[in-house]
Scaffold this motif. Structure first.
Motif, PDB file in Angstrom:
ATOM      1  N   SER A   9       7.681   6.323  -1.148  1.00  9.46           N
ATOM      2  CA  SER A   9       6.910   5.373  -1.790  1.00  9.46           C
ATOM      3  C   SER A   9       7.125   4.739  -3.087  1.00  9.46           C
ATOM      4  CB  SER A   9       5.359   5.883  -1.775  1.00  9.46           C
ATOM      5  OG  SER A   9       4.390   4.928  -2.456  1.00  9.46           O
ATOM      6  N   VAL A  10       7.007   3.591  -3.398  1.00  9.34           N
ATOM      7  CA  VAL A  10       7.175   2.942  -4.834  1.00  9.34           C
ATOM      8  C   VAL A  10       6.407   3.494  -5.843  1.00  9.34           C
ATOM      9  CG1 VAL A  10       7.248   0.728  -6.085  1.00  9.34           C
ATOM     10  CG2 VAL A  10       7.793   0.588  -3.551  1.00  9.34           C
ATOM     11  N   VAL A  40      -3.631  -3.105  -7.669  1.00  8.41           N
ATOM     12  CA  VAL A  40      -3.902  -2.810  -6.442  1.00  8.41           C
ATOM     13  C   VAL A  40      -3.224  -3.649  -5.488  1.00  8.41           C
ATOM     14  CG1 VAL A  40      -5.834  -2.902  -4.810  1.00  8.41           C
ATOM     15  CG2 VAL A  40      -6.299  -1.633  -7.290  1.00  8.41           C
ATOM     16  N   ASN A  41      -3.378  -4.741  -5.676  1.00  2.00           N
ATOM     17  CA  ASN A  41      -2.635  -5.990  -4.795  1.00  2.00           C
ATOM     18  C   ASN A  41      -1.011  -5.651  -4.801  1.00  2.00           C
ATOM     19  OD1 ASN A  41      -4.716  -7.477  -4.233  1.00  2.00           O
ATOM     20  ND2 ASN A  41      -4.757  -8.678  -6.233  1.00  2.00           N
ATOM     21  N   LEU A  42      -0.475  -5.281  -6.048  1.00  2.00           N
ATOM     22  CA  LEU A  42       0.981  -4.805  -6.018  1.00  2.00           C
ATOM     23  C   LEU A  42       1.222  -3.600  -4.861  1.00  2.00           C
ATOM     24  CD1 LEU A  42       2.290  -5.451  -9.528  1.00  2.00           C
ATOM     25  CD2 LEU A  42       2.969  -6.934  -7.272  1.00  2.00           C
ATOM     26  N   ARG A  43       0.363  -2.652  -4.948  1.00  2.22           N
ATOM     27  CA  ARG A  43       0.406  -1.291  -4.374  1.00  2.22           C
ATOM     28  C   ARG A  43       0.426  -1.799  -2.759  1.00  2.22           C
ATOM     29  NH1 ARG A  43       2.968   2.297  -3.703  1.00  2.22           N
ATOM     30  NH2 ARG A  43       2.726   2.854  -5.827  1.00  2.22           N
ATOM     31  N   THR A  44      -0.655  -2.673  -2.516  1.00  5.90           N
ATOM     32  CA  THR A  44      -0.874  -3.209  -1.147  1.00  5.90           C
ATOM     33  C   THR A  44       0.258  -3.690  -0.688  1.00  5.90           C
ATOM     34  OG1 THR A  44      -3.175  -3.278  -1.310  1.00  5.90           O
ATOM     35  CG2 THR A  44      -2.226  -4.379   0.623  1.00  5.90           C
ATOM     36  N   ILE A  45       1.076  -4.763  -1.614  1.00  6.11           N
ATOM     37  CA  ILE A  45       2.110  -5.098  -0.918  1.00  6.11           C
ATOM     38  C   ILE A  45       3.314  -4.446  -0.796  1.00  6.11           C
ATOM     39  CG2 ILE A  45       3.967  -7.047  -1.854  1.00  6.11           C
ATOM     40  CD1 ILE A  45       1.647  -8.620  -3.051  1.00  6.11           C
ATOM     41  N   ALA A  46       3.586  -3.298  -1.745  1.00  2.00           N
ATOM     42  CA  ALA A  46       4.598  -2.573  -1.888  1.00  2.00           C
ATOM     43  C   ALA A  46       4.692  -1.693  -0.510  1.00  2.00           C
ATOM     44  CB  ALA A  46       4.643  -1.686  -3.043  1.00  2.00           C
ATOM     45  N   THR A  50       7.144  -1.564   2.543  1.00  2.00           N
ATOM     46  CA  THR A  50       7.829  -0.199   2.672  1.00  2.00           C
ATOM     47  C   THR A  50       7.615   0.282   4.296  1.00  2.00           C
ATOM     48  OG1 THR A  50       7.462   0.998   0.461  1.00  2.00           O
ATOM     49  CG2 THR A  50       7.958   2.275   2.237  1.00  2.00           C
ATOM     50  N   LEU A  51       6.573  -0.084   4.869  1.00  2.00           N
ATOM     51  CA  LEU A  51       6.331   0.051   6.233  1.00  2.00           C
ATOM     52  C   LEU A  51       7.376  -0.848   7.054  1.00  2.00           C
ATOM     53  CD1 LEU A  51       4.815   1.104   8.876  1.00  2.00           C
ATOM     54  CD2 LEU A  51       3.379  -1.039   8.444  1.00  2.00           C
TER      55      LEU A  51
END
Length: 69
Positions: A9-10, A40-46, A50-51
């Motif tokens: 994970s990032v 929160v938006n960056l975490r969702t995109i990252a 990754t997926l």
């Protein structure tokens, strides 16, 4: 069938550095609530990236048409 590869994970620190760098580059001073929402938006995109990167499509699957002049 696509094979899945486990990717790390990032880290949150990397996302914070990305956000801080982008804000500094554009001269934006965010309000604290905006910063939290942006992270929160960056975490969702990252996590989505990754997926997608974890799936090995192999050589047979072309993700988009290739232009040959």
């Amino acid at each position: 069938m696509a094979e899945e590869t486990a990717l790390p994970s990032v880290p949150d620190a990397a996302l914070e550095a990305l956000l801080d760098g982008a804000l500094a580059a554009h001269g934006i001073a965010p309000e604290p609530a905006w910063r939290a929402e942006a992270l929160v938006n960056l975490r969702t995109i990252a996590d989505a990236a990754t997926l997608v990167r974890s799936l090995d499509l192999g050589d047979a699957a072309e993700p988009a048409p290739v232009y040959h002049p």
